[in-house]
Design a protein around this motif. Structure first.
Motif, PDB file in Angstrom:
ATOM      1  N   ARG A 161      -0.488  -7.115  15.804  1.00  0.00           N
ATOM      2  CA  ARG A 161      -1.859  -7.780  16.147  1.00  0.00           C
ATOM      3  C   ARG A 161      -1.375  -9.016  17.084  1.00  0.00           C
ATOM      4  O   ARG A 161      -2.361  -9.315  17.986  1.00  0.00           O
ATOM      5  CB  ARG A 161      -2.036  -8.597  14.830  1.00  0.00           C
ATOM      6  N   LYS A 209      -2.988   6.703  13.194  1.00  0.00           N
ATOM      7  CA  LYS A 209      -4.214   6.121  12.235  1.00  0.00           C
ATOM      8  C   LYS A 209      -3.875   4.906  11.803  1.00  0.00           C
ATOM      9  O   LYS A 209      -5.256   4.027  12.141  1.00  0.00           O
ATOM     10  CB  LYS A 209      -4.003   6.941  11.011  1.00  0.00           C
ATOM     11  N   ASP A 210      -2.864   4.170  11.585  1.00  0.00           N
ATOM     12  CA  ASP A 210      -2.680   2.867  11.472  1.00  0.00           C
ATOM     13  C   ASP A 210      -2.974   2.062  12.749  1.00  0.00           C
ATOM     14  O   ASP A 210      -3.536   0.895  12.668  1.00  0.00           O
ATOM     15  CB  ASP A 210      -1.308   2.640  10.926  1.00  0.00           C
ATOM     16  N   ASP A 212      -4.993   2.795  15.274  1.00  0.00           N
ATOM     17  CA  ASP A 212      -6.168   2.726  15.570  1.00  0.00           C
ATOM     18  C   ASP A 212      -7.418   2.073  14.731  1.00  0.00           C
ATOM     19  O   ASP A 212      -8.207   1.020  15.156  1.00  0.00           O
ATOM     20  CB  ASP A 212      -6.982   4.257  15.239  1.00  0.00           C
ATOM     21  N   GLN A 213      -6.709   1.705  13.344  1.00  0.00           N
ATOM     22  CA  GLN A 213      -7.278   0.624  12.557  1.00  0.00           C
ATOM     23  C   GLN A 213      -7.052  -0.719  13.059  1.00  0.00           C
ATOM     24  O   GLN A 213      -8.204  -1.479  12.837  1.00  0.00           O
ATOM     25  CB  GLN A 213      -6.922   0.953  11.158  1.00  0.00           C
ATOM     26  N   MET A 215      -6.470  -1.523  15.995  1.00  0.00           N
ATOM     27  CA  MET A 215      -7.136  -1.765  17.321  1.00  0.00           C
ATOM     28  C   MET A 215      -8.768  -1.892  17.088  1.00  0.00           C
ATOM     29  O   MET A 215      -9.244  -2.599  18.018  1.00  0.00           O
ATOM     30  CB  MET A 215      -6.895  -0.552  18.216  1.00  0.00           C
ATOM     31  N   GLU A 216      -9.314  -1.658  16.018  1.00  0.00           N
ATOM     32  CA  GLU A 216     -10.750  -2.173  15.724  1.00  0.00           C
ATOM     33  C   GLU A 216     -11.018  -3.526  15.799  1.00  0.00           C
ATOM     34  O   GLU A 216     -12.338  -3.759  15.949  1.00  0.00           O
ATOM     35  CB  GLU A 216     -11.224  -0.980  14.529  1.00  0.00           C
ATOM     36  N   GLU A 217      -9.862  -4.281  15.272  1.00  0.00           N
ATOM     37  CA  GLU A 217     -10.294  -5.499  15.272  1.00  0.00           C
ATOM     38  C   GLU A 217     -10.417  -6.297  16.683  1.00  0.00           C
ATOM     39  O   GLU A 217     -10.850  -7.459  16.559  1.00  0.00           O
ATOM     40  CB  GLU A 217      -9.358  -6.020  14.527  1.00  0.00           C
ATOM     41  N   ASN A 219     -11.788  -6.522  20.770  1.00  0.00           N
ATOM     42  CA  ASN A 219     -12.610  -5.999  21.694  1.00  0.00           C
ATOM     43  C   ASN A 219     -11.825  -5.229  23.031  1.00  0.00           C
ATOM     44  O   ASN A 219     -12.463  -4.717  23.637  1.00  0.00           O
ATOM     45  CB  ASN A 219     -13.642  -7.211  22.424  1.00  0.00           C
ATOM     46  N   GLN A 220     -10.837  -6.102  23.339  1.00  0.00           N
ATOM     47  CA  GLN A 220     -10.048  -5.624  24.486  1.00  0.00           C
ATOM     48  C   GLN A 220      -8.626  -5.224  23.910  1.00  0.00           C
ATOM     49  O   GLN A 220      -7.986  -6.185  23.256  1.00  0.00           O
ATOM     50  CB  GLN A 220     -10.113  -6.452  25.611  1.00  0.00           C
TER      51      GLN A 220
END
Length: 281
Positions: A161, A209-210, A212-213, A215-217, A219-220
């Motif tokens: 993060r 999968k982890d 990608d989850q 990365m959804e948080e 915008n860039q």
């Protein structure tokens, strides 16, 4: 809410690169730079008063030199001189100031992990409540390639993060070390090899999968590459660093406060790049 970067200044030549990087990061992040120097509390009071004024003057002069050398604007900053044990005061000040990051220079002890386990740098890395950045590269060097050893720990998720939020324009390589019991005895068996390849594919899918989850948080996000290599985590990491040193190593710090960390000590004794360590909390 304004951000605060805490730079621990010891006035050494090794500290100069870290000082320049701290100034640059404070400007880039719009943060206040708190510059801390710790004096020996057992010196006579008269000497401490004289030293405090001299240290402040030296820090101010060094900041001017670095800003001129690297064409850096002057960030909002605060210089503070305290007395005590260096690592304890750095940790205490980081708590009181709610620092977003601690920035430190490299140490002068190299060559063997046992030499660095008791240094101020190693102690701060084990106990800091926020990400810690140790700098050995010039402040002009860009962090284009970032290496992040990846596992399923909370510390690694926090580190990912931090990397995604702080360095959205960098290239991020995620390195996962894997090993399967029975490889030495059954590695040449075709049935075992097929089963092993299937397990590694499942592992890659779960890691992706982890990722990608997370990365959804954002915008860039930076360019990402997931790399799986067989072996013990420390061996895989050190071999990768020697073969292809990144600009920055972002590492999840799972060591317990006050306890020796084999990975951290090995990295500090054999520096290949700047290092950012992050705890799970």
């Amino acid at each position: 809410m304004s951000r605060t970067l805490l730079f621990a200044c010891d006035l050494s030549a090794e500290n100069r690169a870290a000082f320049g990087r701290a100034i640059r990061l404070a400007n880039e992040e719009g943060a206040r730079l708190d510059i801390l120097h710790v004096l020996d509390p057992y010196l006579p009071r008269r000497v401490l008063r004289e030293l405090e004024a001299a240290v402040v003057d030296d820090i101010q002069a060094t900041m001017i030199d670095l800003r001129e050398d690297y064409a850096l604007p002057e960030p909002p900053h605060l210089i503070q001189i305290v007395t005590g044990a260096a690592f304890a005061e750095i940790i205490r000040e980081s708590h009181e100031r709610e620092a977003d990051m601690i920035i430190l220079g490299t140490h002068r002890k190299r060559g063997h992990p046992d030499l660095v386990s008791g240094t101020t740098l190693a102690r701060v890395l084990r106990s800091a409540p926020c990400p810690v950045l140790t700098v050995c590269q010039p402040p002009t060097s860009e962090w284009r390639d970032i290496l992040l050893p990846l596992d399923f720990s909370l510390a690694c998720r926090r580190t990912l993060r931090e990397a995604l939020s702080r360095f959205p324009e960098a290239r991020l390589e995620l390195l996962h070390a894997w090993s399967i019991p029975g490889e030495r005895e059954l590695g040449s068996d075709s049935g075992f090899a097929n089963w092993r390849d299937h397990q590694v594919a499942r592992l890659r899918h779960q890691l992706q999968k982890d990722i990608d989850q997370l990365m959804e948080e954002f915008n860039q996000v930076p360019e990402l590459e997931l790399v799986l290599e067989q072996g013990e985590p420390l061996d895989v990491l050190m071999a990768h660093l020697r073969r292809q040193p990144p600009d920055l190593l972002a590492l999840g710090n799972r060591s317990q406060s006050g306890r020796h960390s084999q990975i951290t000590s090995r990295l500090l004794s054999e520096l290949h790049c700047d290092i950012m360590l992050c705890r799970a909390w």
